[in-house]
Design a protein around this motif. Structure first.
Motif, PDB file in Angstrom:
ATOM      1  N   ALA A   1       1.009  -3.920  -3.095  1.00  0.00           N
ATOM      2  CA  ALA A   1       1.234  -5.364  -3.070  1.00  0.00           C
ATOM      3  C   ALA A   1       0.004  -6.123  -3.545  1.00  0.00           C
ATOM      4  CB  ALA A   1       1.621  -5.809  -1.659  1.00  0.00           C
ATOM      5  N   LEU A   2      -1.183  -5.670  -3.128  1.00  0.00           N
ATOM      6  CA  LEU A   2      -2.416  -6.342  -3.534  1.00  0.00           C
ATOM      7  C   LEU A   2      -2.705  -6.167  -5.014  1.00  0.00           C
ATOM      8  CD1 LEU A   2      -4.858  -5.597  -0.563  1.00  0.00           C
ATOM      9  CD2 LEU A   2      -3.389  -7.584  -0.926  1.00  0.00           C
ATOM     10  N   THR A   3      -2.133  -5.158  -5.644  1.00  0.00           N
ATOM     11  CA  THR A   3      -2.359  -4.963  -7.079  1.00  0.00           C
ATOM     12  C   THR A   3      -1.257  -5.599  -7.922  1.00  0.00           C
ATOM     13  OG1 THR A   3      -1.249  -2.812  -6.965  1.00  0.00           O
ATOM     14  CG2 THR A   3      -3.619  -2.819  -6.738  1.00  0.00           C
ATOM     15  N   TRP A   4      -0.005  -5.442  -7.502  1.00  0.00           N
ATOM     16  CA  TRP A   4       1.126  -5.874  -8.340  1.00  0.00           C
ATOM     17  C   TRP A   4       1.252  -7.393  -8.401  1.00  0.00           C
ATOM     18  CZ3 TRP A   4       5.857  -8.417  -7.670  1.00  0.00           C
ATOM     19  CH2 TRP A   4       6.773  -8.257  -8.709  1.00  0.00           C
TER      20      TRP A   4
ATOM     21  N   PHE B   1       2.348  -1.643 -13.127  1.00  0.00           N
ATOM     22  CA  PHE B   1       3.765  -1.340 -12.919  1.00  0.00           C
ATOM     23  C   PHE B   1       3.983   0.175 -12.802  1.00  0.00           C
ATOM     24  CE2 PHE B   1       5.229  -5.628 -13.997  1.00  0.00           C
ATOM     25  CZ  PHE B   1       6.415  -5.698 -13.308  1.00  0.00           C
ATOM     26  N   GLY B   2       3.325   0.930 -13.677  1.00  0.00           N
ATOM     27  CA  GLY B   2       3.523   2.377 -13.679  1.00  0.00           C
ATOM     28  C   GLY B   2       2.975   3.066 -12.452  1.00  0.00           C
ATOM     29  N   LEU B   3       1.786   2.630 -11.995  1.00  0.00           N
ATOM     30  CA  LEU B   3       1.133   3.293 -10.870  1.00  0.00           C
ATOM     31  C   LEU B   3       1.622   2.779  -9.514  1.00  0.00           C
ATOM     32  CD1 LEU B   3      -2.508   3.463 -12.299  1.00  0.00           C
ATOM     33  CD2 LEU B   3      -0.877   5.343 -12.038  1.00  0.00           C
ATOM     34  N   THR B   4       2.512   1.812  -9.502  1.00  0.00           N
ATOM     35  CA  THR B   4       3.089   1.337  -8.239  1.00  0.00           C
ATOM     36  C   THR B   4       4.580   1.693  -8.182  1.00  0.00           C
ATOM     37  OG1 THR B   4       3.376  -0.867  -9.228  1.00  0.00           O
ATOM     38  CG2 THR B   4       1.402  -0.503  -7.915  1.00  0.00           C
ATOM     39  N   PHE B   5       5.406   0.919  -8.880  1.00  0.00           N
ATOM     40  CA  PHE B   5       6.844   1.171  -8.835  1.00  0.00           C
ATOM     41  C   PHE B   5       7.242   2.432  -9.602  1.00  0.00           C
ATOM     42  CE2 PHE B   5       6.815  -3.379  -7.790  1.00  0.00           C
ATOM     43  CZ  PHE B   5       7.622  -3.355  -6.662  1.00  0.00           C
TER      44      PHE B   5
ATOM     45  N   ASN C   1      -7.074   4.473 -10.814  1.00  0.00           N
ATOM     46  CA  ASN C   1      -7.061   3.710 -12.069  1.00  0.00           C
ATOM     47  C   ASN C   1      -6.583   2.281 -11.862  1.00  0.00           C
ATOM     48  OD1 ASN C   1      -7.730   5.641 -14.425  1.00  0.00           O
ATOM     49  ND2 ASN C   1      -6.279   6.819 -13.206  1.00  0.00           N
ATOM     50  N   LEU C   2      -5.961   1.987 -10.717  1.00  0.00           N
ATOM     51  CA  LEU C   2      -5.603   0.604 -10.417  1.00  0.00           C
ATOM     52  C   LEU C   2      -6.840  -0.289 -10.338  1.00  0.00           C
ATOM     53  CD1 LEU C   2      -2.843   1.252  -7.733  1.00  0.00           C
ATOM     54  CD2 LEU C   2      -2.487   0.258 -10.002  1.00  0.00           C
ATOM     55  N   CYS C   3      -7.969   0.277  -9.928  1.00  0.00           N
ATOM     56  CA  CYS C   3      -9.215  -0.492  -9.880  1.00  0.00           C
ATOM     57  C   CYS C   3      -9.650  -0.902 -11.288  1.00  0.00           C
ATOM     58  CB  CYS C   3     -10.309   0.316  -9.192  1.00  0.00           C
ATOM     59  SG  CYS C   3      -9.936   0.773  -7.481  1.00  0.00           S
ATOM     60  N   VAL C   4      -9.441  -0.009 -12.248  1.00  0.00           N
ATOM     61  CA  VAL C   4      -9.755  -0.341 -13.646  1.00  0.00           C
ATOM     62  C   VAL C   4      -8.854  -1.479 -14.131  1.00  0.00           C
ATOM     63  CG1 VAL C   4      -9.896   0.582 -15.990  1.00  0.00           C
ATOM     64  CG2 VAL C   4     -10.468   2.044 -14.037  1.00  0.00           C
TER      65      VAL C   4
ATOM     66  N   HIS D   1      -8.185 -12.907  -8.513  1.00  0.00           N
ATOM     67  CA  HIS D   1      -7.200 -11.878  -8.807  1.00  0.00           C
ATOM     68  C   HIS D   1      -7.873 -10.520  -8.994  1.00  0.00           C
ATOM     69  CE1 HIS D   1      -5.132 -15.635  -9.785  1.00  0.00           C
ATOM     70  NE2 HIS D   1      -3.998 -14.992  -9.639  1.00  0.00           N
ATOM     71  N   ARG D   2      -9.029 -10.537  -9.641  1.00  0.00           N
ATOM     72  CA  ARG D   2      -9.722  -9.284  -9.945  1.00  0.00           C
ATOM     73  C   ARG D   2     -10.138  -8.548  -8.670  1.00  0.00           C
ATOM     74  NH1 ARG D   2     -14.628 -10.024 -13.883  1.00  0.00           N
ATOM     75  NH2 ARG D   2     -12.930  -9.948 -15.422  1.00  0.00           N
ATOM     76  N   SER D   3     -10.773  -9.241  -7.735  1.00  0.00           N
ATOM     77  CA  SER D   3     -11.253  -8.586  -6.518  1.00  0.00           C
ATOM     78  C   SER D   3     -10.103  -8.080  -5.655  1.00  0.00           C
ATOM     79  CB  SER D   3     -12.128  -9.552  -5.716  1.00  0.00           C
ATOM     80  OG  SER D   3     -11.392 -10.713  -5.356  1.00  0.00           O
ATOM     81  N   VAL D   4      -9.011  -8.839  -5.607  1.00  0.00           N
ATOM     82  CA  VAL D   4      -7.852  -8.424  -4.793  1.00  0.00           C
ATOM     83  C   VAL D   4      -7.227  -7.161  -5.369  1.00  0.00           C
ATOM     84  CG1 VAL D   4      -5.541  -9.081  -4.026  1.00  0.00           C
ATOM     85  CG2 VAL D   4      -7.400 -10.737  -3.925  1.00  0.00           C
ATOM     86  N   VAL D   5      -7.093  -7.093  -6.698  1.00  0.00           N
ATOM     87  CA  VAL D   5      -6.479  -5.918  -7.325  1.00  0.00           C
ATOM     88  C   VAL D   5      -7.359  -4.681  -7.136  1.00  0.00           C
ATOM     89  CG1 VAL D   5      -5.748  -4.909  -9.523  1.00  0.00           C
ATOM     90  CG2 VAL D   5      -5.159  -7.263  -8.977  1.00  0.00           C
ATOM     91  N   ILE D   6      -8.657  -4.831  -7.279  1.00  0.00           N
ATOM     92  CA  ILE D   6      -9.561  -3.688  -7.076  1.00  0.00           C
ATOM     93  C   ILE D   6      -9.455  -3.176  -5.646  1.00  0.00           C
ATOM     94  CG2 ILE D   6     -11.990  -3.006  -6.984  1.00  0.00           C
ATOM     95  CD1 ILE D   6     -12.500  -4.897  -9.334  1.00  0.00           C
ATOM     96  N   THR D   7      -9.437  -4.093  -4.676  1.00  0.00           N
ATOM     97  CA  THR D   7      -9.286  -3.693  -3.280  1.00  0.00           C
ATOM     98  C   THR D   7      -7.959  -2.980  -3.049  1.00  0.00           C
ATOM     99  OG1 THR D   7     -10.609  -5.603  -2.597  1.00  0.00           O
ATOM    100  CG2 THR D   7      -9.284  -4.521  -0.899  1.00  0.00           C
ATOM    101  N   GLY D   8      -6.898  -3.505  -3.653  1.00  0.00           N
ATOM    102  CA  GLY D   8      -5.588  -2.872  -3.513  1.00  0.00           C
ATOM    103  C   GLY D   8      -5.559  -1.474  -4.088  1.00  0.00           C
ATOM    104  N   GLY D   9      -6.227  -1.252  -5.214  1.00  0.00           N
ATOM    105  CA  GLY D   9      -6.283   0.085  -5.800  1.00  0.00           C
ATOM    106  C   GLY D   9      -6.958   1.087  -4.879  1.00  0.00           C
ATOM    107  N   LEU D  10      -8.028   0.649  -4.227  1.00  0.00           N
ATOM    108  CA  LEU D  10      -8.722   1.543  -3.281  1.00  0.00           C
ATOM    109  C   LEU D  10      -7.819   1.881  -2.092  1.00  0.00           C
ATOM    110  CD1 LEU D  10     -12.286  -0.086  -3.247  1.00  0.00           C
ATOM    111  CD2 LEU D  10     -11.647   2.116  -4.251  1.00  0.00           C
ATOM    112  N   ILE D  11      -7.096   0.888  -1.570  1.00  0.00           N
ATOM    113  CA  ILE D  11      -6.208   1.128  -0.420  1.00  0.00           C
ATOM    114  C   ILE D  11      -5.077   2.078  -0.805  1.00  0.00           C
ATOM    115  CG2 ILE D  11      -4.598   0.033   1.183  1.00  0.00           C
ATOM    116  CD1 ILE D  11      -6.377  -2.436   1.125  1.00  0.00           C
TER     117      ILE D  11
END
Length: 514
Positions: A128-131, A33-37, A190-193, A88-98
Motif C-alpha cells: 500500500a505504501l508503494t502502490w 504494479f508488477g512487484l505488488t499485484f 527493488n521497490l526501493c529503487v 512520495h519518494r520516502s513513503v515508497v522506499i519505506t514501503g519497499g523495505l516493509i
C-alpha cells in the motif's frame, strides 16, 4: 487579501507536463504494479504448496492473499496522507523495505497465523505504501496521455505475473516454498529503487475562489479540462458556505443586539477579535486536514456509487487468479502446465491493457460505458469457467479471462480521475481503496467457503462472476448520474447565455427611451 472579498485557498496540481521525466515515473509505476499485484496474482503457485504443508482447508489458505489485498486497500488513505506530509519518494522506499521484511519473515513461519501476519499483513502494508503514491504521481505527470500511461503502467502486473509464475514454480521445486519466499523478499527490495525514481513535481500553485466573479482572479482555462467543472462546483460550494456563515452570524447578532447595547464597547471589540481568531484557527485546521485527507469526498454521490462498484468488483477480481492453478491441478493437469495457465492469462492481460487503454485514449465512447461493457464480459467469462476441464479448454478460458481483465483494469483508475478530478485523485484513490477493501478481504475466503462446501474449485469462479455482474449495475447507475449532471450543466450554461444576450437588449431599450 481584501477583507471585502471572501474566498479560500487550495493547493492544486498545475497542468500535467507530459514531459520526458514522466516516462521514468511510468517505469517506476510499471515495476511497482508488477512487484505488488503481480506477485499476488502469481501467489497461486505458493497456495498449493502451503495448502499441502499445513494440511489446512482452502478457506484457511486463501486468507493469506485476502489479508494482503485488504491491507493494501485499508492502508491506501494512510499512504496518501503520509505522501502529502512527507514525500512520495520516502513513503515508497519505506514501503519497499516493509514488503521485503514481511516476505522474508514469512519464510520462517511455523503456522498459518504467522503467514497471515507476515506475508499477509506486513507485505500488504508495504504494498500500500508503494502502490498508492506511485499511481498518484503518475496521474500528476500525465494529462493528455493519461489513459495510455495508466494502461502501460498496469501492464507491469501482467508481465511480471507472466515471468514470476513459472519462476516461482522452479524455485519451489529447487528450494521449497520457504526458500522461494526468501528469494522473493530480496526481489521486492527493488521497490526501493522505484521510490528513488519519484522526483517531486514542483508545479503547484495557490488558487483563490472568490465570491464575486470580477474579484476572484481565477481563470478556469489554467486548469485541466477534466477539472474545470469540478473547480466551478468547488467555488460555488465555497460561496454557499460563506453566505451561510454570514447568515448564522447575523442571526446571532440580532438575537444579542439588546444585550450588546448595554455592554462596554471595549468588551465588544475584544469578543470580535476572539471570534475572528477562532474562525481563523478553524479554517487553518480544516485546510490542513484537507491537504492530507479530503474527507469531503464521502459527500460526493458519484464517488460513493463508484466505490460500491469497487467493493463488488474486488469480490471477483482476486479469487480467480488464486484458484486457477488449484482448479487445473484438481482436473489432473500437471504442475508446469497449471502454472502456464497463469502465464497465458498474463500475456493476454498485457495485450488487453495496452490495446483497450489506447482505445480509451481515442475517446470513441464514454469511459464509463467502456468499463461497464468489459466488466459484464468479465463476469460472463468467469461463469463459463466450470465448463472447462482439459488443458486446451482451460488455456482458452485463461486467454479470454486475461484479455477482458486487462481491458477492465486499464481504465478503472482513469474513470476515478474523471469522477472526482485529478486534483483530488490522491485522496480519492485512498478512500476508494479503503472502501473497496471489504471486497478484497472477503472475496477469496467466500470463494474458498463455496469450494470447501461443494468440494469443487469451479464454484469459486461462479461466485466471482456473479459479484462482477452486480458491480456492473453500479456502473450503469453512475452513467445515468453523469448524464443528469451533464444535462443540468448544459441547462445552466444556456440560461446564463440567454441572460447575457438579454442584458444588452435591455440597455439598448433604456437608451432609446431616454
Amino acid at each position: 487579501m481584501n477583507s471585502e472579498v471572501k474566498g479560500h485557498k487550495e493547493r492544486v496540481a498545475a497542468a500535467a507536463p507530459d514531459g520526458c521525466y514522466a516516462w521514468f515515473i511510468l517505469l517506476s509505476c510499471f515495476l511497482v504494479f508488477g512487484l505488488t499485484f503481480g506477485v499476488i496474482k502469481a501467489f497461486g503457485v505458493f497456495y498449493v504448496e502451503i495448502h499441502r504443508y499445513f494440511e489446512t482447508t482452502a478457506t484457511g489458505t486463501s486468507w493469506i492473499t485476502s489479508i494482503a489485498v485488504a491491507t493494501i486497500h485499508v492502508v491506501a488513505p494512510v499512504a496518501s496522507a503520509l505522501s502529502a506530509r512527507f514525500s512520495h519518494r520516502s513513503v515508497v522506499i519505506t514501503g519497499g523495505l516493509i514488503c521485503s521484511i514481511g516476505v522474508v519473515l514469512g519464510a520462517f513461519a511455523r503456522n498459518l497465523i504467522e503467514l497471515y501476519l507476515t506475508v499477509g499483513f506486513l507485505n500488504g502494508f508495504g504494498c500500500a505504501l508503494t502502490w498508492t503514491p506511485t499511481v498518484t504521481m503518475l496521474g500528476l505527470y500525465f494529462e493528455k496521455r493519461r489513459p495510455v500511461a495508466n494502461a502501460l503502467a498496469s501492464a507491469g502486473e501482467c508481465i511480471l505475473t507472466f515471468v514470476l509464475t513459472p519462476l516461482f514454480q522452479l524455485l519451489i521445486d529447487s528450494y521449497s516454498w520457504r526458500g522461494a519466499l526468501l528469494i522473493l523478499g530480496g526481489l521486492q527490495l527493488n521497490l526501493c529503487v522505484c521510490g528513488i525514481l519519484l522526483r517531486p513535481l514542483n508545479t503547484t500553485r495557490d488558487v483563490t475562489c472568490e465570491v464575486k466573479a470580477e474579484e476572484e482572479g481565477l481563470s478556469l482555462e489554467l486548469l485541466p479540462k477534466d477539472d474545470s467543472e469540478q473547480r466551478k462546483q468547488g467555488c460555488l460550494e465555497a460561496e454557499a458556505e460563506a453566505e451561510a456563515e454570514e447568515l448564522r452570524i447575523s442571526e446571532r447578532c440580532d438575537q444579542g443586539k439588546i444585550k450588546a447595547c448595554h455592554e462596554d464597547p471595549e468588551d465588544i471589540s475584544i469578543m470580535k477579535v476572539q471570534d475572528s481568531n477562532n474562525k481563523t484557527k478553524r479554517a487553518e485546521l480544516r485546510t490542513k486536514i484537507l491537504r492530507y485527507v479530503d474527507f469531503t469526498l464521502i459527500t460526493n454521490a458519484r464517488f460513493m456509487v463508484y466505490s460500491m462498484f469497487g467493493v463488488f468488483a474486488a469480490l471477483g477480481f482476486f479469487a480467480p487468479a488464486l484458484f486457477l492453478v488449484p482448479y487445473a491441478r484438481s482436473k489432473g493437469i500437471e504442475e508446469y502446465q497449471s502454472a502456464a495457465l497463469i502465464s497465458i492469462s498474463a500475456a493476454l492481460d498485457l495485450f488487453g491493457r495496452v490495446f483497450f487503454g489506447w482505445v480509451a485514449n481515442l475517446r470513441l465512447v464514454q469511459m464509463v460505458q467502456q468499463l461497464t461493457a468489459t466488466v459484464f464480459l468479465l463476469g460472463t467469462v468467469l461463469l463459463l469457467c466450470p465448463l472447462a476441464s482439459s488443458f486446451s479448454e482451460l488455456a482458452a478460458f485463461s486467454a479470454a479471462y486475461g484479455l477482458v481483465y486487462g481491458a477492465t483494469v486499464a481504465i478503472h483508475i482513469t474513470v476515478l480521475a474523471e469522477v472526482v478530478g485529478v486534483h483530488r485523485l490522491g485522496s480519492a484513490l485512498g478512500f476508494f481503496m479503503l472502501i473497496r477493501s471489504t471486497g478484497g478481504l472477503l472475496g477469496p475466503p467466500i470463494a474458498g467457503l463455496f469450494i470447501d462446501k461443494m468440494s469443487d474449485y469451479g464454484t469459486g469462479f461462479l461466485m466471482a462472476g456473479v459479484a462482477l455482474i452486480v458491480s456492473a449495475l453500479f456502473l450503469l447507475l453512475l452513467h445515468q448520474m453523469n448524464r443528469r449532471v451533464q444535462g443540468s450543466t448544459t441547462t445552466n450554461c444556456d440560461m446564463h447565455t440567454d441572460k447575457m444576450e438579454q442584458s444588452p437588449r435591455a440597455e439598448t431599450k433604456e437608451l432609446d427611451m431616454t
